[in-house]
Write an enzyme that holds these catalytic residues in place. Structure first.
Site, mmCIF file in Angstrom:
data_model
loop_
_atom_site.group_PDB
_atom_site.id
_atom_site.type_symbol
_atom_site.label_atom_id
_atom_site.label_comp_id
_atom_site.label_asym_id
_atom_site.label_seq_id
_atom_site.Cartn_x
_atom_site.Cartn_y
_atom_site.Cartn_z
ATOM 1 N N SER A 1 36.701 43.306 34.554
ATOM 2 C CA SER A 1 36.848 41.866 34.295
ATOM 3 C C SER A 1 36.803 41.116 35.614
ATOM 4 O O SER A 1 37.123 41.669 36.662
ATOM 5 C CB SER A 1 38.187 41.579 33.627
ATOM 6 O OG SER A 1 39.230 41.614 34.586
ATOM 7 N N ASP A 2 36.401 39.842 35.561
ATOM 8 C CA ASP A 2 36.657 39.024 36.729
ATOM 9 C C ASP A 2 38.176 38.816 36.781
ATOM 10 O O ASP A 2 38.872 38.978 35.779
ATOM 11 C CB ASP A 2 35.904 37.689 36.688
ATOM 12 C CG ASP A 2 35.757 37.122 38.103
ATOM 13 O OD1 ASP A 2 36.523 37.530 38.999
ATOM 14 O OD2 ASP A 2 34.881 36.260 38.325
ATOM 15 N N TRP A 3 38.659 38.454 37.954
ATOM 16 C CA TRP A 3 40.118 38.443 38.169
ATOM 17 C C TRP A 3 40.774 37.323 37.345
ATOM 18 O O TRP A 3 40.602 36.141 37.632
ATOM 19 C CB TRP A 3 40.394 38.282 39.668
ATOM 20 C CG TRP A 3 40.497 39.605 40.388
ATOM 21 C CD1 TRP A 3 41.554 40.016 41.140
ATOM 22 C CD2 TRP A 3 39.556 40.685 40.426
ATOM 23 N NE1 TRP A 3 41.318 41.294 41.622
ATOM 24 C CE2 TRP A 3 40.116 41.726 41.204
ATOM 25 C CE3 TRP A 3 38.302 40.915 39.849
ATOM 26 C CZ2 TRP A 3 39.459 42.940 41.438
ATOM 27 C CZ3 TRP A 3 37.654 42.124 40.084
ATOM 28 C CH2 TRP A 3 38.233 43.108 40.864
#
Ligand code: BGC
Length: 733
Positions: free
Chosen positions: A264-266
């Site tokens: 995932s992106d953060w």
């Protein structure tokens, strides 16, 4: 007799123990196929161990299985150098003293080289640095398409054309992964703006998705064999892209057979049910209110942590899905940190500086050069006035997650002083950034007029002026989290350039940016150069091109509109960009970049593919091996390229196709090939390019298939998308 018995028993015992010792578990045996190792490791893991691998354990890492000797996964930004070490639980610097990296040029610059060999060199070099720092995953490269000049992160991507981005991203990934480090291609997908990036819901047609926004990701996965992909923050058709059934399950893992890890992106994960079932494998950076409230271990509160574990125990989630996620993570670990062939890497080596400089030199784009203003040979002028904040400002810091702690950074001013001698250079700042890094607060103390007046005085006295300005990595410039708010240069630079050219006509403008900018002074100055963000070797590369040590050969990877409203997405108003804060409709559809300008017959300021050289090139005799082709044929295109000027130089020739009549809208031009050739003075070379006809297809949204429509096509060969030199007609039967 007794002795003999003892001897036999001992032999048997020794044999048995040697056998036991030799029998490593399959997952530790490098001679076993990876899939067997994955299945074996998986079979030895507890449910808790498996779930623990699917979410972060710190800002940049996720757990391994210590009991089995399976290492943690360490990730790091990306994509222009290896970011400094951060604290375990926050974004603060860990203050290491041995993590200052080589800063490579921004990906826009790499793309501007139109040279896939340099993309391989880039990937290999940055991969070596990542390996040396013992990273499992490099968080890059980025291949979101340049849709508008306002996107704050365009500098981290490879421009507006899906074909160019595809050809450049594949070798970058191969270079990185040769080092036993996984590339993580980001941000998948439709993350083409920073404004409202966390929630904006993008709607676009299947054609736009397939023809424009996905090809570089597809090439990264299928040709580059990327071992990981990062989901993006935004939503696409109503689902967040870190858990998006269409993008992750159907397209990426289904159609494209991606066998790596979706990270995932953060902070891009929002829900356990969806994170479980809609394609995500590792959750990173979740920072929601529920996580903050946690007292013990905040990582247990991640969507793919305790709630996932308890859900499986309660029979709510199928363990098979977990096994798929963990298999992917194990596969990535066996390909990287547990690979027997993993090289050792190297960090801030002279070879890396050399690579950074070469890429920078080949990516710099000479946009305008009247009366041979450039090159400025050493010794030609007594006084060179260098004006502008970007001549001295560090441009490796700022910008968000791609910011670097560079081992060194040669500023443009330092590079010019080294080249021309300090007695020949005078510097004046001319303007100053009025916001602090990552802050929107305007500094009202800057005296704009006195900076301008001082620069004008310096310009008056000089033989020649080099203005070095552009954007920087501050918020609302080229930076993550926000888009630009204006197309014009910030901090009064337009006014400054106009004032300077009034007192000295011998002026060159050098823009350092990752985005197109308005150029209201375009006709008033003889020379303009796009110098990007060039990293550690910025000043050396710029000085080499300015002085003629290097003959420029970069070409623009995106169009520069004359005015913002000329850009396709922006021309449709807020609904199309930036959206109404909830939804956004990509109304320009497949007409992105030059596809828009050419189809709508709008002249850009500088066209996609444009870039001058200090020499000239002549194109002639374009021809194809046949006139009629079938869908599975290769068109063998040949043409002559001659260096007709006075210097050795390189030209990136571009091949566009146009379908004359079609049942659907086709752009006036689509790039299908390019070829960069270095030619000696006077050299005449026959260039051969094979064009697979199947690549001329459009995506048929009714049948969901790629169709090559029979009919007449024109193959256009140019020095840019707006400077077509040769044409050949062919028929597809
Ligand atoms: C960015 C990613 C980056 C991650 C980790 C996010 O804000 O969008 O590109 O890799 O942070 O720093």
């Amino acid at each position: 007799m007794k002795n003999l018995k003892t001897l036999i028993v001992s032999i048997l015992l020794i044999g048995f123990s040697v056998n036991v010792l030799a029998q490593k578990p399959i997952y530790l045996d490098n001679n076993q196929p990876i899939e067997k190792r994955v299945q074996n490791a998986l079979s030895l893991m507890t449910l808790e161990e498996k779930v623990a691998m699917c979410h972060a354990q710190s800002t940049f890492s996720s757990k391994g299985v210590p009991r089995l000797g399976i290492p943690e996964v360490w990730m790091d930004d990306g994509p222009h150098g290896i970011r400094e070490e951060l604290l375990w639980d926050s974004w603060g610097s860990a203050k290491f003293t041995n993590d200052s990296c080589t800063a490579f040029p921004a990906l826009t610059c790499l793309s501007a080289t139109f040279n896939p060999e340099l993309a391989l060199l880039y990937g290999k070099s940055i991969g070596e640095e990542a390996r040396y720092r013992n990273k499992t995953v490099l968080l890059g490269p980025g291949v979101n398409i340049y849709r508008t000049p306002l996107n704050g992160r365009n500098f981290e991507y490879m421009g507006e054309d899906p074909y160019l981005s595809s050809r450049m991203v594949v070798p970058y990934i191969q270079g990185v992964q040769q080092n036993g480090v996984a590339a993580c291609v980001k941000h998948f997908a439709m993350n083409n703006q920073e404004k409202w990036r966390g929630h904006i819901n993008v709607n676009a047609s299947d054609r736009a998705l397939r023809e424009i926004y996905l090809p570089a990701f597809k090439a990264a996965v299928q040709e580059g064999r990327a071992w990981s992909v990062m989901g993006s923050y935004n939503q696409f058709r109503g689902e967040h892209c870190c858990h998006n059934d269409l993008l992750l399950n159907k397209i990426l893992k289904g159609e494209w057979n991606f066998d790596g890890v979706v990270i995932s992106d953060w902070g891009g994960v929002h829900n356990t049910d969806q994170a479980v079932s809609k394609g995500l494998d590792i959750e990173m950076g979740t920072n929601s209110a529920r996580v903050k409230q946690s007292v013990k271990n905040k990582y247990d509160e991640y969507y793919l942590a305790n709630s996932y574990l308890n859900g499986i125990k309660a029979g709510k989630y199928d363990e098979k899905l977990l096994d798929d996620k963990v298999s992917r993570i194990l596969r990535m670990i066996f390909r990287t940190t547990m690979s027997a062939d993993r090289p050792y890497g190297k960090f801030v080596s002279p070879e890396h500086s050399d690579a950074a400089r070469r890429i920078a030199e080949e990516g710099i784009v000479l946009l305008k050069n009247d009366k041979q203003f450039l090159p400025i040979q050493v010794g030609k002028y007594k006084t060179i006035a260098v004006i502008g904040e970007n001549a001295t400002r560090s441009l490796t810091v700022g910008g968000g997650s791609s910011q670097l702690k560079a081992n060194y950074e040669v500023s443009p001013l330092a590079g010019l002083i080294k080249k021309y001698g300090k007695e020949h250079i005078v510097y004046s700042k001319g303007y100053e950034t009025n916001t602090e890094m990552y802050s929107k607060k305007i500094n009202t103390k800057i005296n704009v007029d006195s900076l301008l007046n001082a620069a004008v005085e310096v310009a008056k006295q000089a033989d020649v002026v080099l203005f070095i300005g552009g954007l920087n990595k501050n918020t609302m410039q080229d930076s993550e989290g926000e888009d630009r708010v204006a197309y014009n240069l910030p901090f009064g630079q337009d006014r400054l350039i106009s004032a300077l050219q009034k007192v000295n006509k011998n002026i060159g403008v050098i823009i350092l940016s990752g985005n197109a900018v308005a150029m209201p002074w375009q006709t008033d100055v003889p020379s303009i150069m796009e110098g990007w963000y060039l990293g550690s070797e910025a000043g050396n590369a710029l000085a080499n091109v300015i002085s003629g040590t290097v003959n420029p050969s970069g070409k623009l990877p995106f169009s520069f509109p004359k005015k913002l409203e000329d850009n396709g997405a922006i021309s449709f108003g807020n609904e199309s960009y930036p959206g109404d804060s909830i939804n956004e409709n990509y109304k320009e559809d497949i007409l992105v970049g030059y596809r828009w300008f050419d189809t709508k017959k709008i002249a850009p300021q500088f066209a996609f593919g444009h870039g001058l050289s200090y020499t000239t090139f002549e194109y002639s005799n374009a021809t194809t091996d046949k006139t009629n082709y079938k869908e599975n044929d290769l068109v063998k295109l040949t043409f002559n390229l001659k260096n007709s000027g006075k210097l050795k130089g390189a030209e990136a020739s571009q091949v566009y196709i146009t379908q004359i009549k079609s049942s659907v809208l086709r752009p006036a031009k689509e790039l299908k090939a390019f070829f960069k050739a270095t030619l000696e003075l006077g050299e005449n070379r026959l260039i051969t390019i094979n064009l697979p006809v199947k690549d001329w297809a459009f995506f048929n949204d009714k049948t969901q298939k790629w169709d090559v429509e029979p009919g007449k096509f024109t193959i256009q060969i140019g020095s840019s998308s707006a400077d077509i030199r040769q044409k050949v007609s062919v028929v597809i039967e």
